[in-house]
Structures are given as structure tokens and as C-alpha cells.
Design an enzyme around this catalytic site. Structure first.
Site: not given
Length: 289
Positions: A146, A160, A164
Site C-alpha cells: 500500500s 497498517y 505494509k
């Protein structure tokens, strides 16, 4: 990889969102698919949907956070097809972390997100790569990262972002080692975008194991609409990217043998350049949000 007709593709997180869009796109090119997901009902529905489009696919219920489950997925894919040409380590989750500081976030949130986002990719690499290399033919591994963490920092989503970032680094390392060994297997990292993608990741908690929860789940606390409304209040019109757009970028990247499968975005490119320039200038990071 130019021709996908007859190629065998394994896609984790394949029952919906980006995974299913990639499956549909590869299916239209003639690929044979093995869809893996943790949700049996959604997985079966996806296979039925693909069958109506004339696409050959099979379903394997798999928990990417569990190595034995991913190894069983590899066993079933090879037993059915004898080879795997494309591996998409795509399954991913996110949890609501926007209202808390990094030092306040539950350890269970860290463990769950990392167990899927980065350990899922690691498990896929470990279970499939030895066999893909032994095939001694063109093959490709694509890990879904991402822009959030994988390229730049979003300070409101530390878990998160960190997961990533790890996916990007692991894929870069994999790519280098494949090049060093002269393998016919190649690696790429996929960055969905150019904007936030309209998927059901905001309700990913529905699949979270009960023993990894601190409290019962009663639905997503943040939705895509919430994020779009917040952006509008800040003076920005946030138009979501559709999974089908990501699938097109995915296929284009494979055809061109690109490591960085990254859609064009002036905003993202400016952030990447600013970050790189700041590092080279040894500048202290400024408040970015």
C-alpha cells in the site's frame, strides 16, 4: 509475462475486492485460477461468479496467518494443476487505529494485522517459492502492499503502515535474491490506487479470530463514506478507486515486467520525492498530517 492463457494463478484474499477483480481480469486472459480466502460463503460465490464468465477456478478456504493452512493451499494447487505460474499474496486486513496514539494501541491489534498482512506474504513465499523455482520456467510472485506505509507515512495508521512497509521491504529483498540466483521467477509489489480503493477492508474485523479480540465487533467504526466526508470537510474531493482499475494496473505491470506496480499519481509522487529529498538532506521530519 506476456501471455496468460493457460497460466495457473493462486490468489489469496480472492473472494472479494482487489483479489476477485484480479481473478476476473486474469480469467478473461485465459488463466486458470485457485482462489483462497478465509470466508467460505464468499469464496464459493466468487467461483460461481467466475464460472458464469466462463472462467475455470477452484476454491480453497485458507487462513494466511497460519503457515500450515497456506502450505495446504500450495499442496492443493499443485495437486490440481501441477504448477503455479502466478502467486498473488493479496490478503490483507486493517483495524480502526485512527483515534489512538501508537503507545495506546492494543497489542492484539498489532499481532492480528501483522499476522495477515506480512506473515501472510511470508507464508506464501515459503510455501510456494521452492516449488515455483523448481519448475524452472517463467513465473511471478506479486505481493500487495500500500502507498500507506509501503511508500510514504500516514501517521494515523501506524499498525497498517508498518505492516505494509514490511511487505514492500520483503518483496524488494525477494526480488534481489531471485536476481542473484538467476531464477526464472520474478517478483513485484502492487500498490493499489491511485486513490483509496473501494473494498470491504473497512469491515475486515468480521474475520478476526475471537481469541485475538479485546472487545466484540459490532460493525465497522469507520467506512469509506466517513473518510470521503472527512476529506470533503478538509476541502478535498476523494474519489475512490475501483478494484477493477487496480486489476488493470496489475495486468499492465505483469506484461511490462515491472517490479513497482504503481499507478500514476502526482500527489503520491510528490510525497515520495519529498520523503526521499528529506532523507538525503538529513532533515528532521515535519508534521505531515
Amino acid at each position: 509475462m506476456k501471455d496468460f492463457n493457460g497460466k495457473i494463478a493462486v490468489i489469496t484474499g480472492g473472494a472479494s475486492g482487489i483479489g476477485l477483480a484480479i481473478a476476473e481480469r486474469l480469467g478473461r486472459e485465459g488463466a486458470k485460477l485457485v482462489l483462497a480466502d478465509i470466508e467460505p460463503a464468499a469464496l464459493n460465490l466468487a467461483v460461481e461468479q467466475l464460472a458464469k464468465q466462463g472462467v475455470e477456478s477452484s476454491a480453497v478456504v485458507s487462513d494466511v496467518s497460519d503457515y500450515a493452512s497456506v502450505e495446504a493451499l500450495a499442496d492443493q494447487a499443485y495437486e490440481r494443476h501441477g504448477a503455479v505460474d502466478i502467486l498473488c499474496n493479496n490478503a490483507g486486513v486493517g483495524t480502526d487505529e485512527t483515534a489512538q496514539r501508537i503507545w495506546e494501541l492494543p497489542l492484539s491489534d498489532w499481532k492480528w494485522v501483522f499476522s495477515v498482512n506480512i506473515w501472510g506474504a511470508i507464508h506464501g513465499i515459503r510455501a510456494f517459492l521452492p516449488r515455483m523455482i523448481a519448475q524452472d520456467r517463467e513465473a511471478h510472485v506479486i505481493n500487495t502492499s500500500s502507498g500507506n506505509g509501503g511508500l510514504t507515512l500516514v501517521p494515523t495508521t501506524p499498525i497498517y503502515s508498518a505492516s505494509k512497509s514490511a511487505v514492500t521491504t520483503v518483496t524488494e529483498t525477494l526480488n534481489q535474491q531471485l536476481l542473484m540466483t538467476g531464477s526464472k521467477v520474478k517478483a513485484s509489489v502492487l500498490f493499489p490506487g491511485p486513490s483509496i480503493v473501494e473494498t470491504n477492508i473497512f469491515s475486515a474485523e468480521r474475520n478476526r479470530p475471537e481469541d485475538q479480540r479485546d472487545k466484540p465487533w459490532d460493525g465497522p467504526s469507520v467506512t469509506l463514506e466517513d473518510i470521503q466526508n472527512m476529506a470533503k470537510q478538509a476541502g478535498h474531493d476523494l474519489v475512490a478507486t475501483q478494484p477493477e482499475e487496480v486489476a488493470e494496473h496489475f495486468l499492465e505491470g505483469l506484461r511490462e515486467d515491472r517490479f513497482w506496480i504503481l499507478p500514476a499519481s502526482k500527489d503520491m509522487e510528490a510525497k515520495i520525492r519529498a520523503r526521499a529529498d528529506g532523507i538525503l538532506a538529513r532533515e528532521n521530519p515535519k508534521l505531515s498530517f
